[in-house]
Design a protein around this motif. Sequence first.
Motif, PDB file in Angstrom:
ATOM      1  N   ARG A   1       0.816  -1.212   0.000  1.00  0.00           N
ATOM      2  CA  ARG A   1       0.000   0.000   0.000  1.00  0.00           C
ATOM      3  C   ARG A   1       0.856   1.271   0.000  1.00  0.00           C
ATOM      4  NH1 ARG A   1      -3.406  -0.492   5.263  1.00  0.00           N
ATOM      5  NH2 ARG A   1      -1.361  -1.137   6.034  1.00  0.00           N
ATOM      6  N   PHE A   2       2.104   1.124   0.482  1.00  0.00           N
ATOM      7  CA  PHE A   2       2.977   2.291   0.635  1.00  0.00           C
ATOM      8  C   PHE A   2       4.160   2.243  -0.336  1.00  0.00           C
ATOM      9  CE2 PHE A   2       1.459   0.772   4.849  1.00  0.00           C
ATOM     10  CZ  PHE A   2       0.457   1.728   5.035  1.00  0.00           C
ATOM     11  N   ASP A   3       4.047   1.442  -1.366  1.00  0.00           N
ATOM     12  CA  ASP A   3       5.169   1.181  -2.261  1.00  0.00           C
ATOM     13  C   ASP A   3       5.791   2.470  -2.813  1.00  0.00           C
ATOM     14  OD1 ASP A   3       6.665  -0.982  -3.908  1.00  0.00           O
ATOM     15  OD2 ASP A   3       5.947   0.416  -5.430  1.00  0.00           O
ATOM     16  N   SER A   4       4.981   3.340  -3.370  1.00  0.00           N
ATOM     17  CA  SER A   4       5.517   4.554  -3.984  1.00  0.00           C
ATOM     18  C   SER A   4       6.133   5.482  -2.937  1.00  0.00           C
ATOM     19  CB  SER A   4       4.425   5.288  -4.768  1.00  0.00           C
ATOM     20  OG  SER A   4       3.364   5.676  -3.908  1.00  0.00           O
ATOM     21  N   GLN A   5       5.518   5.559  -1.754  1.00  0.00           N
ATOM     22  CA  GLN A   5       6.050   6.402  -0.680  1.00  0.00           C
ATOM     23  C   GLN A   5       7.389   5.856  -0.168  1.00  0.00           C
ATOM     24  OE1 GLN A   5       2.032   6.236   1.357  1.00  0.00           O
ATOM     25  NE2 GLN A   5       2.799   8.162   2.165  1.00  0.00           N
ATOM     26  N   PHE A   6       7.460   4.518  -0.035  1.00  0.00           N
ATOM     27  CA  PHE A   6       8.710   3.897   0.410  1.00  0.00           C
ATOM     28  C   PHE A   6       9.846   4.206  -0.569  1.00  0.00           C
ATOM     29  CE2 PHE A   6       6.566   0.175   2.886  1.00  0.00           C
ATOM     30  CZ  PHE A   6       6.235   1.052   3.905  1.00  0.00           C
ATOM     31  N   LYS A   7       9.556   4.068  -1.856  1.00  0.00           N
ATOM     32  CA  LYS A   7      10.589   4.284  -2.868  1.00  0.00           C
ATOM     33  C   LYS A   7      11.054   5.737  -2.880  1.00  0.00           C
ATOM     34  CE  LYS A   7       9.210   0.424  -5.805  1.00  0.00           C
ATOM     35  NZ  LYS A   7       8.494  -0.006  -7.032  1.00  0.00           N
ATOM     36  N   LYS A   8      10.117   6.657  -2.725  1.00  0.00           N
ATOM     37  CA  LYS A   8      10.470   8.070  -2.680  1.00  0.00           C
ATOM     38  C   LYS A   8      11.314   8.369  -1.444  1.00  0.00           C
ATOM     39  CE  LYS A   8       8.384  12.698  -2.590  1.00  0.00           C
ATOM     40  NZ  LYS A   8       7.101  13.456  -2.571  1.00  0.00           N
TER      41      LYS A   8
ATOM     42  N   GLN B   1      15.303   9.675  -1.070  1.00  0.00           N
ATOM     43  CA  GLN B   1      15.696  10.825  -0.246  1.00  0.00           C
ATOM     44  C   GLN B   1      16.747  10.416   0.780  1.00  0.00           C
ATOM     45  OE1 GLN B   1      12.030  12.329   1.393  1.00  0.00           O
ATOM     46  NE2 GLN B   1      11.400  13.300  -0.525  1.00  0.00           N
ATOM     47  N   PHE B   2      16.565   9.241   1.350  1.00  0.00           N
ATOM     48  CA  PHE B   2      17.540   8.698   2.304  1.00  0.00           C
ATOM     49  C   PHE B   2      18.893   8.508   1.628  1.00  0.00           C
ATOM     50  CE2 PHE B   2      19.413   4.498   3.382  1.00  0.00           C
ATOM     51  CZ  PHE B   2      19.913   4.788   4.651  1.00  0.00           C
ATOM     52  N   LEU B   3      18.869   7.934   0.434  1.00  0.00           N
ATOM     53  CA  LEU B   3      20.094   7.676  -0.316  1.00  0.00           C
ATOM     54  C   LEU B   3      20.795   8.983  -0.682  1.00  0.00           C
ATOM     55  CD1 LEU B   3      21.495   5.100  -1.400  1.00  0.00           C
ATOM     56  CD2 LEU B   3      20.356   5.509  -3.579  1.00  0.00           C
ATOM     57  N   ASP B   4      20.013   9.944  -1.113  1.00  0.00           N
ATOM     58  CA  ASP B   4      20.576  11.224  -1.541  1.00  0.00           C
ATOM     59  C   ASP B   4      21.112  12.045  -0.373  1.00  0.00           C
ATOM     60  OD1 ASP B   4      19.882  10.575  -4.123  1.00  0.00           O
ATOM     61  OD2 ASP B   4      18.067  11.801  -4.154  1.00  0.00           O
ATOM     62  N   SER B   5      20.585  11.787   0.821  1.00  0.00           N
ATOM     63  CA  SER B   5      20.986  12.594   1.977  1.00  0.00           C
ATOM     64  C   SER B   5      22.442  12.390   2.354  1.00  0.00           C
ATOM     65  CB  SER B   5      20.107  12.263   3.191  1.00  0.00           C
ATOM     66  OG  SER B   5      20.464  10.991   3.742  1.00  0.00           O
ATOM     67  N   GLY B   6      22.949  11.177   2.119  1.00  0.00           N
ATOM     68  CA  GLY B   6      24.320  10.863   2.507  1.00  0.00           C
ATOM     69  C   GLY B   6      24.511  10.757   4.005  1.00  0.00           C
TER      70      GLY B   6
ATOM     71  N   ASN C   1      22.814   0.379  20.157  1.00  0.00           N
ATOM     72  CA  ASN C   1      21.418  -0.025  20.028  1.00  0.00           C
ATOM     73  C   ASN C   1      20.602   1.063  19.347  1.00  0.00           C
ATOM     74  OD1 ASN C   1      21.135  -1.892  23.171  1.00  0.00           O
ATOM     75  ND2 ASN C   1      21.775  -2.565  21.138  1.00  0.00           N
ATOM     76  N   ARG C   2      21.183   1.713  18.341  1.00  0.00           N
ATOM     77  CA  ARG C   2      20.498   2.800  17.656  1.00  0.00           C
ATOM     78  C   ARG C   2      19.457   2.268  16.678  1.00  0.00           C
ATOM     79  NH1 ARG C   2      26.407   5.115  16.292  1.00  0.00           N
ATOM     80  NH2 ARG C   2      26.275   3.291  14.942  1.00  0.00           N
ATOM     81  N   ILE C   3      18.389   3.022  16.506  1.00  0.00           N
ATOM     82  CA  ILE C   3      17.420   2.680  15.468  1.00  0.00           C
ATOM     83  C   ILE C   3      18.058   2.927  14.103  1.00  0.00           C
ATOM     84  CG2 ILE C   3      16.378   4.994  15.352  1.00  0.00           C
ATOM     85  CD1 ILE C   3      13.649   3.587  14.972  1.00  0.00           C
ATOM     86  N   ASP C   4      17.715   2.108  13.144  1.00  0.00           N
ATOM     87  CA  ASP C   4      18.220   2.288  11.786  1.00  0.00           C
ATOM     88  C   ASP C   4      17.517   3.470  11.142  1.00  0.00           C
ATOM     89  OD1 ASP C   4      17.741   1.547   8.688  1.00  0.00           O
ATOM     90  OD2 ASP C   4      19.666   0.738   9.343  1.00  0.00           O
ATOM     91  N   GLU C   5      18.281   4.362  10.549  1.00  0.00           N
ATOM     92  CA  GLU C   5      17.733   5.584   9.962  1.00  0.00           C
ATOM     93  C   GLU C   5      16.674   5.285   8.903  1.00  0.00           C
ATOM     94  OE1 GLU C   5      17.412   9.732   8.651  1.00  0.00           O
ATOM     95  OE2 GLU C   5      17.894   8.703  10.526  1.00  0.00           O
ATOM     96  N   LEU C   6      16.916   4.279   8.054  1.00  0.00           N
ATOM     97  CA  LEU C   6      15.946   3.958   7.016  1.00  0.00           C
ATOM     98  C   LEU C   6      14.651   3.429   7.622  1.00  0.00           C
ATOM     99  CD1 LEU C   6      15.174   3.717   4.056  1.00  0.00           C
ATOM    100  CD2 LEU C   6      16.305   1.483   3.995  1.00  0.00           C
ATOM    101  N   GLN C   7      14.763   2.588   8.665  1.00  0.00           N
ATOM    102  CA  GLN C   7      13.564   2.062   9.312  1.00  0.00           C
ATOM    103  C   GLN C   7      12.753   3.184   9.950  1.00  0.00           C
ATOM    104  OE1 GLN C   7      12.690  -0.848   8.586  1.00  0.00           O
ATOM    105  NE2 GLN C   7      14.650  -1.554   7.782  1.00  0.00           N
ATOM    106  N   ALA C   8      13.434   4.156  10.528  1.00  0.00           N
ATOM    107  CA  ALA C   8      12.732   5.300  11.118  1.00  0.00           C
ATOM    108  C   ALA C   8      11.922   6.043  10.059  1.00  0.00           C
ATOM    109  CB  ALA C   8      13.736   6.246  11.780  1.00  0.00           C
ATOM    110  N   ARG C   9      12.489   6.187   8.884  1.00  0.00           N
ATOM    111  CA  ARG C   9      11.784   6.863   7.790  1.00  0.00           C
ATOM    112  C   ARG C   9      10.564   6.052   7.338  1.00  0.00           C
ATOM    113  NH1 ARG C   9      14.611  10.696   4.473  1.00  0.00           N
ATOM    114  NH2 ARG C   9      16.537  11.448   5.452  1.00  0.00           N
ATOM    115  N   ILE C  10      10.719   4.734   7.270  1.00  0.00           N
ATOM    116  CA  ILE C  10       9.609   3.850   6.899  1.00  0.00           C
ATOM    117  C   ILE C  10       8.486   3.950   7.934  1.00  0.00           C
ATOM    118  CG2 ILE C  10       8.921   1.425   6.671  1.00  0.00           C
ATOM    119  CD1 ILE C  10      10.507   2.468   4.266  1.00  0.00           C
TER     120      ILE C  10
END
Length: 366
Positions: A13-20, A24-29, A233-242
């Motif tokens: 249901r969130f496919d397009s939002q996840f990809k976007k 953004q995550f990738l581009d952020s560096g 024990n940090r949260i993964d940045e990508l998971q936080a965005r998801i």
Amino acid sequence: MIKFLDLHKINARFDSQFKKEFQQFLDSGYYVLGSGTTAFENNYAKYCGTKHCVGVSNGLDALILIFKAYIQIGKLNVGDEVIVPANTYIASIISIIQAGLKPVFVEPNSATFNCEASTIKKYITSKTKAILTVHLYGQLADSEVISLLAQEHGLLLIEDAAQAHGAENVLGKRAGNLSNAAAFSFYPSKNLGALGEAGAVTTNDDELAKVVSELRNYGSVRKYENVRLGVNNRIDELQARILNIKLQHLDADNDKRRDIAKRYLSKIINKKITLPFYDGSKNHSFHLFVVLVDNRDDFINYLLKNDIQSSIHYPKPPHKQEALQQFLDLQLPITDYIHRNCVSLPISPVLTETEVIKVIKTVNAF
């Protein structure tokens, strides 16, 4: 086949939002403790109604960090007793032991599957320093009464809210804001699930939030300045965005789960099946819909023959696990009965009307 939980369908249901978001995550560096983590922590704290949310690696680590932080603060000491439901996932017990504390097992109410204040009170001794409530299967424990009991005896109250994202009490307060501190898991199968491991600690305690935040990141207050013997024990940045994307849909998804639960409760009529207790309010997020049936194996096989998957949460209670042999002699008949007879039926926000009807008719025909 009706899947017990179709994670692919839930997340599609969130496919397009996840990809976007990934782009953004990738581009952020910036891939660790970045803006996505900060945004999710702020949004989830606001959602729960707490001052603080600290993103961590998973639900177990969230619990361990709470206990270890309270030890460092001086509100707990190694060897203190923590009252905990016997009827829970083993992570609740592991967290207490890993922090150097002693679990004291308490039997649940056989109808709600959760512990009651009146039972907990019987186990309070001079060695008791904390109560760990578990909102099992998504149903809130009676936190208001248990909180009063904890205050009366000067005890910390901690929530294992791993299964109760979004559940609300009669005052409209959500899981995560019903205690001194709460631990959440965002394992993919949870109502608010990541695409991997993730967790969080919520609290209104400024000092606890500060210490947990330091402990999760090598005990540091800033890069290369370590004030505590911490962990990673940090949260993964990508998971936080998801999670930030999915959080916007959590209430609607929980409402769909409750609607299905109400259908099951009103339409399933079979003397062989004991249905779960539910008062019709938002105090249950229905992470799981758990029934009790004496001939469990026959029931599960019957469902499978009718193309319905089910699951067991959980087949063996913590005190009978090989890893916890020191508790094997405990006599916990209610807990044993629940774990011996429980079966979880499909319940998720992507179940179709046709699938719900089929589950009801099939269970009734057993």
